[in-house]
Each structure stands twice: as C-alpha cells, then as structure tokens.
Design a protein around this motif. Structure first.
Motif, PDB file in Angstrom:
ATOM      1  N   ALA A 124       0.738  -1.346  -0.089  1.00 26.28           N
ATOM      2  CA  ALA A 124       0.386   0.203   0.322  1.00 26.28           C
ATOM      3  C   ALA A 124       0.969   0.992  -0.074  1.00 26.28           C
ATOM      4  O   ALA A 124       1.938   1.268   0.793  1.00 26.28           O
ATOM      5  N   ALA A 125       0.346   2.548  -0.584  1.00 31.78           N
ATOM      6  CA  ALA A 125       0.764   3.191  -0.355  1.00 31.78           C
ATOM      7  C   ALA A 125       0.945   4.436   0.817  1.00 31.78           C
ATOM      8  O   ALA A 125      -0.123   3.886   1.826  1.00 31.78           O
ATOM      9  N   MET A 126       2.179   4.800   1.295  1.00 34.86           N
ATOM     10  CA  MET A 126       2.817   5.339   1.987  1.00 34.86           C
ATOM     11  C   MET A 126       3.092   6.643   2.267  1.00 34.86           C
ATOM     12  O   MET A 126       3.511   7.182   0.815  1.00 34.86           O
ATOM     13  N   GLU A 157       3.378   6.036   7.314  1.00 32.06           N
ATOM     14  CA  GLU A 157       2.018   5.867   7.526  1.00 32.06           C
ATOM     15  C   GLU A 157       0.804   5.652   6.533  1.00 32.06           C
ATOM     16  O   GLU A 157       1.248   5.639   5.584  1.00 32.06           O
ATOM     17  N   ILE A 158       0.171   4.623   6.159  1.00 39.14           N
ATOM     18  CA  ILE A 158      -0.749   4.475   5.435  1.00 39.14           C
ATOM     19  C   ILE A 158      -1.957   5.116   4.696  1.00 39.14           C
ATOM     20  O   ILE A 158      -1.699   6.348   5.637  1.00 39.14           O
ATOM     21  N   LEU A 159      -1.265   5.359   3.618  1.00 36.82           N
ATOM     22  CA  LEU A 159      -2.488   7.028   3.178  1.00 36.82           C
ATOM     23  C   LEU A 159      -3.393   6.037   2.799  1.00 36.82           C
ATOM     24  O   LEU A 159      -3.532   4.871   2.452  1.00 36.82           O
ATOM     25  N   ILE A 160      -4.659   6.673   3.569  1.00 33.88           N
ATOM     26  CA  ILE A 160      -6.155   6.635   3.151  1.00 33.88           C
ATOM     27  C   ILE A 160      -7.117   7.599   2.304  1.00 33.88           C
ATOM     28  O   ILE A 160      -6.282   8.911   2.939  1.00 33.88           O
ATOM     29  N   HIS A 168     -12.863   7.573   3.514  1.00 32.80           N
ATOM     30  CA  HIS A 168     -13.383   5.671   3.772  1.00 32.80           C
ATOM     31  C   HIS A 168     -12.637   5.005   4.416  1.00 32.80           C
ATOM     32  O   HIS A 168     -13.411   4.005   4.860  1.00 32.80           O
ATOM     33  N   GLY A 169     -11.407   5.208   3.886  1.00 35.05           N
ATOM     34  CA  GLY A 169     -10.414   4.359   5.347  1.00 35.05           C
ATOM     35  C   GLY A 169      -9.869   3.179   3.236  1.00 35.05           C
ATOM     36  O   GLY A 169      -9.219   2.146   3.909  1.00 35.05           O
ATOM     37  N   ARG A 170     -10.353   3.523   3.200  1.00 35.37           N
ATOM     38  CA  ARG A 170      -9.732   3.073   1.420  1.00 35.37           C
ATOM     39  C   ARG A 170      -7.908   3.447   1.580  1.00 35.37           C
ATOM     40  O   ARG A 170      -7.573   4.241   1.617  1.00 35.37           O
ATOM     41  N   THR A 171      -7.822   1.921   1.120  1.00 33.93           N
ATOM     42  CA  THR A 171      -5.971   2.627   0.314  1.00 33.93           C
ATOM     43  C   THR A 171      -5.542   2.059  -0.236  1.00 33.93           C
ATOM     44  O   THR A 171      -6.770   2.460  -1.533  1.00 33.93           O
ATOM     45  N   SER A 172      -4.543   2.471  -0.909  1.00 32.77           N
ATOM     46  CA  SER A 172      -4.355   2.552  -2.923  1.00 32.77           C
ATOM     47  C   SER A 172      -4.300   1.109  -3.393  1.00 32.77           C
ATOM     48  O   SER A 172      -4.432   0.856  -4.702  1.00 32.77           O
TER      49      SER A 172
END
Length: 522
Positions: free
Chosen positions: A466-468, A473-476, A479-483
């Motif tokens: 996932a993109a950070m 930190e995980i980019l969201i 709505h809490g969706r990741t890449s």
C-alpha cells in the motif's frame, strides 16, 4: 493466622474463583532464613484457606536465600516457581497460575500451543520483576502457561527488590527482564507471541507440523487494538465471516495506565479497556487469532479473489477483504548504544523502570507531553533529571511545562541532538549530545536514559503493498480505503491526524462500513 495477609473482600473473591477447582493444588515453599519468610507462608496459607483443594507444605529438601515456592498439581511438578512474595500486580499471576494449573482460564489456540510444545527442551527461564510494574504480570503469566503446555519448560518469577545481588551482578536496570542462566533473552513488555519467538530463538524448535492455513474469511482484521476491534465488531455485525489477527487484544492500550478522554467513560485503565474490547468482540461469531506477528500481505491477483496474510512459522490467512489496524509502537532514537543497553540503562517506561533509578541521575529524551510527564514523575525519585528536546522549544502542554520548570532537580536542554549512549559493557553510563546549531557538544554522565519521542506506525506488513507517506503511515482516503482494492486501513497506522483511542475506534468502524459497502457493490 492464615487470614492475616488478605482482607475479607479478597478472600471472598478468591473463594468464588477457586470454587470449581477439580485438582489438588499444592503451594510448596522452600526453607529460607529471610526475614520475609513468615510473611510468605502466611500469604500462602491465606490463599489456601478459601478452598479445600489447595494446601500448603514445606519442602524440607530445598532452601533459598529469599522466600520462594512452587506450584504442584496432584503432587506433580508444574515447572512454575515464585521467588519473593507475589504481591502488588503479581498477586494476579499467582491466582492465574493456580487456575491455569487446574486447566482453567483463557489459553492460546491450537497453532500457538503446538509451537510451545515443539520447543527444544529442557528450557529454563527466569523473569525479574518489580511489584509495581504493570507490564511484568503479562510476561510472568505467559511463561507460566508455557510451563503447563510443555513439561520441559520451567519458569521462575523473581522479585528484583529481594534479589539485590543477582540484579546487580546481571546488570538489570529495567523490568521485566528475562534470563536464561546469565544471558538476557528479553527485556520490557511483550505479548505471549513475542515471548514464544524469543524462546524459539534461544532454545530452538522442531518444525514437524505442517503450517496452518486459515481460509475463506470475508474480512480479516490485522490488529486487535481499538481500531481493529471496532472494525471486526462492525464487520461481524454485518454477518460477515470475520477474523482478528493480532499480537494481543487491546494492542498499545494494554500499556496505558490511565485513560480519561474516552467520551462517556470518565475514567478507566488501559488493561480494563483491553479486557472490555475482548469481551465485546467475543459477543460475536468472529475468530480471534492472538499472539501472531504478521510478516507480510499479498494482494489477490484476481479482482474478486482472496488476499493472503502471512504470519510467523508460515501460517497463512486468506480473506476477500483486509483491514489493517496495526497501530504504532514506541519510536527509538536509532543511535549507537541504544539497543545494546535496553534493560541496562535504556528504558521506555518510567512507571515500570523508574524505581531502579531512585537517587540516581537520568535523562529523558523528548519534550512532548509523554517526555515531560515522564520527567516530572522521575524527578520525584531521581537525584537529577535532564530533558533533551531536539526542537528549540518544548512541545508539551503549557501546564506540564510550568510544572517541570518548577522542579529544582530538573535541567532542560532544547535544540539538542542526542548522538550516542555509551556504557561499560554491562550498563549505560553516559549520553553524548550536540547542539543543532553546532555551537556546543558534550557528554552527560548518568545512570539511565528514558526514551519518550513518540510513536512509529506498524505498517511493515504492507510496506511494499500500500502507498505510504514519508513517515510510514498508510495513505487512506476519507473512507479508509488504501491504494489497493480490497485492502483498508484504520487508526494510528494511517495518515489520520490525532492518534487517540476515540478516533481509532471511529476509524475502525468507518473502514468496516466502507468495506461492506464496497462488497455489496461488486
């Protein structure tokens, strides 16, 4: 005489706890000339007085410098030993050891139990504790359970205050400290799974069983803190087959002493909140896989296929959707000497390890709320406290700064970078520093360093997925969706600002609702 040590309220509670004991439990103490020997015997007799299944005997064949005893079941050894009087937080360790010895209490699942049984034995460990330490009981109780799972394991809890010469010779300056003979194999708080990994590294294991695979989950939540439990509960309420994969339920909350900002709950403790999270999660038909360390995540190559989660010992979990809620951990300085002297002068918990530095000189690294609060606490027991802050000003709340500045034995150095922790090989004895503007450098002679510089996100399992941001930190999205399609994230591991329990809970619920909405729209 047997009831001197425990008041009537405690005795009543113990009577209820032990009302269904099915085996004969013996608390067998060793001979000791220590001044606290009679106090130990009285406490054991008090515990035994509430159940005819518990008895107290003397082992006339063995002696110890400090008061000590072991637990036997139906006159068979359990491998569980206590050296010192298990009062304070460790009283619960004694009570749980008795219940566990009778087969009662909460136990790890089959996969974790198999790993314990596969350890190369004999394996003997000692945990040095402080009775005021809130992290020590978790370690003691985990090892005690391992003794009961594998008869080749023995574990001794030793109260450091009563074993001064041992503590001094081993160079212990932080608890819990776990030793095999004279070698430290772990220091500080840890989950059952982390301790098991430490034993596997120290003693080795036989890997004869096929790695477990757990498939066909609709949603797998990685992490069992406020965000993870909220996400799992909301998913289960939607009727989805849900799993929680975590080191421990409660996560970082377990290490929080007092919580006073969880709206509608005026005051609670971290351990109480963690217990409540477990109780709530267990109300639903969801699977809890605790004591796991997740290593990596592999997204599905098919749009509607299962994602894979890989844990230690090649254990695999598969789910159509994943919610990453792995939280954050204490950030380290990353300077020479830090790792070398953890537990021997370098500490992260002032409440647990502060008493080891009574009357001594210490440094606190970090000028935020946690650092300043730690310095204020330590100033009450230490001779001198020096606070180092990298920025030009402290970041803590004004009221905390004012309190800190009013203390005569506290010195504050801002605009300062700490560069190295040095020692004599057995314990830390100095801290090297430089002014950020290059105007000055120096070395502070001391006895301990308390690191309080914030948190680092536990995003390692998805670092290549996932993109950070630059902080890990995980980019969201909102709505809490990741890449990655089908993978969501919530709580302190993400870019959401303000790392607070109440926010993490809301984010966990939101990510679960988003995952459900996405599912019904596929």
């Amino acid at each position: 005489m047997g009831n001197i040590m425990l008041n009537e309220t405690i005795l009543k509670q113990l009577k209820e706890h032990f009302s269904e004991l099915g085996n004969e439990i013996t608390l067998q103490y060793r001979i000791s000339a220590h001044e606290k020997q009679e106090e130990l015997v009285q406490m054991l007799q008090s515990v035994a007085s509430v159940s005819d299944k518990i008895n107290v005997t003397e082992d006339s064949r063995t002696a110890d410098v400090i008061p000590s005893f072991t637990i036997r079941v139906n006159n068979e050894p359990t491998g569980i030993f206590f050296r010192g009087i298990p009062g304070g937080h460790e009283f619960s360790s004694l009570i749980l050891a008795i219940l566990n010895a009778d087969g009662k209490g909460k136990w790890p699942d089959a996969s974790i139990t198999a790993r314990v049984r596969n350890l190369n034995v004999p394996a003997s460990v000692t945990t040095y504790v402080s009775l005021s330490c809130t992290n020590c009981p978790d370690v003691v109780q985990a090892f005690n359970q391992m003794c009961l799972m594998n008869p080749g394991i023995t574990h001794t809890m030793t109260v450091g205050d009563l074993a001064g010469e041992e503590v001094e010779s081993l160079g212990i300056q932080g608890v819990p400290a776990v030793f095999h003979e004279k070698s430290m194999i772990h220091s500080g708080r840890a989950s059952f799974g982390e301790l098991l990994s430490a034993l596997e590294k120290e003693f080795g294991f036989s890997d004869t069983e096929k790695a477990a695979e757990h498939s066909d989950f609709d949603v797998a939540v990685i992490g069992g803190g406020p965000a993870g439990c909220a996400a799992a509960i909301y998913s289960a309420r939607k009727g989805l087959k849900t799993a929680i994969i975590a080191g421990r339920i409660g996560g970082q909350v377990n290490d929080t002493a007092e919580i006073a900002n969880l709206i509608s709950v005026p005051s609670t403790t971290g351990s109480s909140l963690a217990a409540d999270l477990r109780i709530h999660a267990e109300q639903y038909n969801l699977s809890i896989f605790e004591n796991r360390t997740v290593l990596s995540v592999e997204p599905s190559k098919e749009e509607s296929g299962n994602h894979s989660i890989f844990a230690e010992k090649e254990e695999v979990f598969k789910a159509r959707q994943i919610i990453v809620a792995t939280g954050a951990s204490w950030r380290k300085l990353g300077i020479p000497g830090e790792d070398e002297y953890i537990g021997r002068g370098v500490a992260f918990c002032p409440h647990c390890d502060g008493p080891f530095f009574a009357g001594k000189d210490v440094a606190v690294i970090g000028g935020g709320n946690s650092g300043v609060e730690a310095a204020i606490d330590l100033a009450g027991i230490c001779r001198n406290v020096t606070v180092f802050e990298f920025l030009d000003d402290l970041k803590a709340d004004t009221i905390l700064q004012n309190k800190l500045q009013s203390l005569s034995n506290v010195k504050i150095q801002t605009g300062t970078r700490t560069t190295e922790i040095t020692g004599n090989g057995s314990r830390a004895n100095s801290l090297k520093w430089k002014k950020r503007d290059g105007s000055l450098s120096g070395e502070l002679k001391l006895d301990g360093v308390f690191v309080q510089i914030g948190l680092v996100p536990n995003s390692g399992p998805v670092k290549d997925v996932a993109a950070m941001n630059k902080f890990g930190e995980i980019l969201i999205d909102t709505h809490g969706r990741t890449s990655v399609k089908g993978i969501y994230a919530a709580g302190d591991v993400t870019t959401v600002p303000y790392k607070q329990i109440v926010i993490a809970m809301g984010e966990g619920a939101k990510s679960a609702l988003t995952a459900f909405d996405d599912r019904i729209r596929l």
